[in-house]
Motif scaffolding. Structure first.
Motif, PDB file in Angstrom:
ATOM      1  N   GLY A  66       0.970  -1.179   0.033  1.00  0.00           N
ATOM      2  CA  GLY A  66      -0.015  -0.079   0.011  1.00  0.00           C
ATOM      3  C   GLY A  66       0.894   1.338  -0.152  1.00  0.00           C
ATOM      4  O   GLY A  66       2.000   1.333  -0.472  1.00  0.00           O
TER       5      GLY A  66
ATOM      6  N   ARG B 274      -2.297  -4.506   2.497  1.00  0.00           N
ATOM      7  CA  ARG B 274      -3.638  -4.089   1.610  1.00  0.00           C
ATOM      8  C   ARG B 274      -3.705  -5.439   0.798  1.00  0.00           C
ATOM      9  O   ARG B 274      -2.786  -6.039   0.380  1.00  0.00           O
TER      10      ARG B 274
ATOM     11  N   GLU C  79      -7.694  -4.088   4.446  1.00  0.00           N
ATOM     12  CA  GLU C  79      -6.452  -3.943   5.109  1.00  0.00           C
ATOM     13  C   GLU C  79      -6.327  -5.144   6.059  1.00  0.00           C
ATOM     14  O   GLU C  79      -7.025  -5.833   6.775  1.00  0.00           O
TER      15      GLU C  79
END
Length: 525
Positions: free
Chosen positions: A355, A443, A453
């Motif tokens: 992420g 993620r 998440e």
């Protein structure tokens, strides 16, 4: 010798590669051994069967057919027999599932799905299809083919056509749009599609609509037609989280890797499919589910209190603490027809990445409960063979034919030059979790959607689903796939080496002649 050979063929069981049955599946249509007797694809819904023709002769015709190398029939019969003999086995040249005089594969009563030779998978309808779902991408260039297709399906084929409710809200298909509030370009395009809009408005009241995330399409659709790019097929897969109707995808997008049909003569092509003249590619999907750390803690607390009817006050406080800090288990907001255990089925891949974090991801991989390795890098791609030509191929994975039963595990920019992509057997369970010493969370996304998440202690479980996507072929499995490789990815396109005939002036002349010419060039210079 011929009669003995034919007797062996008549007694030969249909070989298959099996996939484990999901819990709760109905077995009314299975044989005593738990396997489908006719090699059909079992969709686990009200004992419905989407038959996949084996393409073989009947048992009587097979018992009288000549074997390889026996020339007592015509050339056409010999060619058909050779093709029939190849479809006898997917696992080995021999059709017998026996190894030596004593060894054979153990029979498992939990097996309900058979995977035959891909060349023998053909679609047949056990009753005429009546309802068709038409999915189109959001592009003005698709409007005319869309209206022509819907008009033909309703008026000529007398089918019930389903469309997404957002289609009725398309401004180009509405005549009550306030054009003075729109741009000059939109007003021009709106005027260009006046004829198409009039034809659609005449059909509008005959269409059945649904809304993604609210309406359940399970057991309501017999046939799916996609108009657009590869995203339309992924969207169709996302709509059906259990059994998927046959999908016919037309190329109207920018890439068209999964859309083999052209719209030029859609009437003839759709008619052939509705009459059952079509080959199938069963594109496997991955069943993915997230298990939160708090869920396991909550289960253990509930188990400790299962002996009494009333929970103790301290257990009440602990359960409330778990719910407060971890929240409810994950759920899909985009779907209302999820599979059991809050799982989601993906057609391409599930991606775990770091992420926005500047730190590397540290991800532990387990295979059927056994620790395999850790990924230190930007992330991990777990894909199907269909998804092997998408994100996985860009990350360095091999391209695998969609009929190969496998799961691909591909690291994204690993912090190790020796970490190469691997292929594991279909049916195994992959467990992916964040390493305890990881500096950050990760993620996870499913076919590019439903971004979630993964925290420390959470795990992602991935395995092969028993619900594939039956994709209809334009020609056959091999031709469609290699055509898409050549046209979509320009696979193995390069400048060809010149043949020797073009260099004959160099090969036919002797070395002395070349030296004399070289000396003459120096003198003239």
């Amino acid at each position: 010798m011929t009669s003995a050979y034919n007797n062996i063929l008549a007694a030969t069981p249909s070989p298959a590669q099996t996939v484990p049955k999901a819990s709760g599946s109905s077995s009314a249509a299975t044989s005593s051994s738990g396997c489908m007797s006719n090699g059909s694809y079992y969709d686990d819904h009200d004992n419905q069967l989407l038959h996949v023709n084996s393409g073989r002769q009947s048992s009587a015709a097979a018992s009288s057919a000549p074997g390889p190398g026996i020339n007592n029939g015509t050339a056409g019969d010999d060619m058909e027999m050779r093709w029939w003999w190849r479809t006898r086995s997917l696992n080995a040249p021999s059709p017998f599932q026996q190894f030596g005089p004593c060894g054979r594969i153990m029979k498992n009563s939990a097996m309900v799905m058979q995977i035959q030779d891909p060349a023998s998978q053909r679609l047949t309808w056990y009753k005429p299809p009546l309802t068709v779902l038409v999915i189109k991408k959001k592009d003005s260039q698709v409007l005319l083919p869309f209206v022509q297709l819907v008009e033909w399906l309703v008026q000529e084929k007398h089918m019930v056509v389903w469309v997404e409710s957002a289609v009725l809200e398309d401004k180009l298909l509405r005549d009550d749009v306030k054009l003075e509030a729109e741009s000059a370009k939109f007003r021009q395009v709106h005027g260009d599609y006046a004829g198409v809009r009039a034809r659609f408005l005449a059909l509008r009241d005959m269409l059945v609509t649904f809304k993604d995330g609210r309406d359940d399409l399970t057991d309501r659709i017999d046939f799916i037609v996609c108009l657009g790019g590869d995203g339309t097929l992924l969207y169709a897969s996302q709509l059906f989280q259990q059994s998927v109707p046959p999908v016919m995808a037309f190329y109207l997008g920018s890439l068209g890797f999964l859309t083999p049909f052209q719209c030029d003569n859609f009437q003839e092509q759709v008619t052939n499919v509705l009459e059952g003249h079509a080959a199938l590619t069963l594109r496997s999907r991955l069943s993915c589910s997230i298990h939160r750390k708090g869920e396991r803690r909550k289960e253990s607390l509930l188990a400790s209190a299962s002996g009494s009817n009333l929970l103790k006050p301290n257990l009440h406080r602990q359960l409330n603490h778990v719910d407060l800090n971890n929240g409810p288990s994950w759920s899909l907001k985009a779907n209302n027809n999820n599979t059991p255990n809050n799982s989601i089925l993906v057609l391409n891949e599930v991606v775990i990445n770091r992420g926005p974090s500047p730190y590397l991801s540290n991800i532990d991989i387990f295979l059927d409960g056994k620790y395999i390795t850790s990924v230190q890098g930007d992330g991990l791609i777990v894909s199907t063979p269909t998804g092997s030509t998408a994100y996985a191929a860009a990350a360095g994975a091999s391209m695998i034919h969609p009929s190969v039963p496998a799961i691909l595990v591909t690291p994204i920019c690993p912090h190790s030059l020796s970490f190469r992509p691997i292929v594991v057997p279909a049916g195994v369970e992959l467990k992916i979790s964040i390493s305890p010493d990881s500096r950050n969370t990760s993620r996870v996304s499913f076919d590019g959607r439903n971004d979630q998440e993964l925290n420390h202690g959470d795990s992602l479980r991935v395995t092969t689903s028993i619900y594939p996507v039956p994709s209809i072929c334009s020609q056959d499995q091999i031709s469609d796939w290699f055509d898409s490789l050549a046209e979509g990815l320009h696979w193995n396109v390069r400048k060809r080496q010149k043949c020797l005939d073009e260099l004959s002036d160099l090969t036919t002349s002797g070395s002395e002649d070349r030296l004399d010419e070289f000396d003459n060039l120096k003198i003239e210079a």
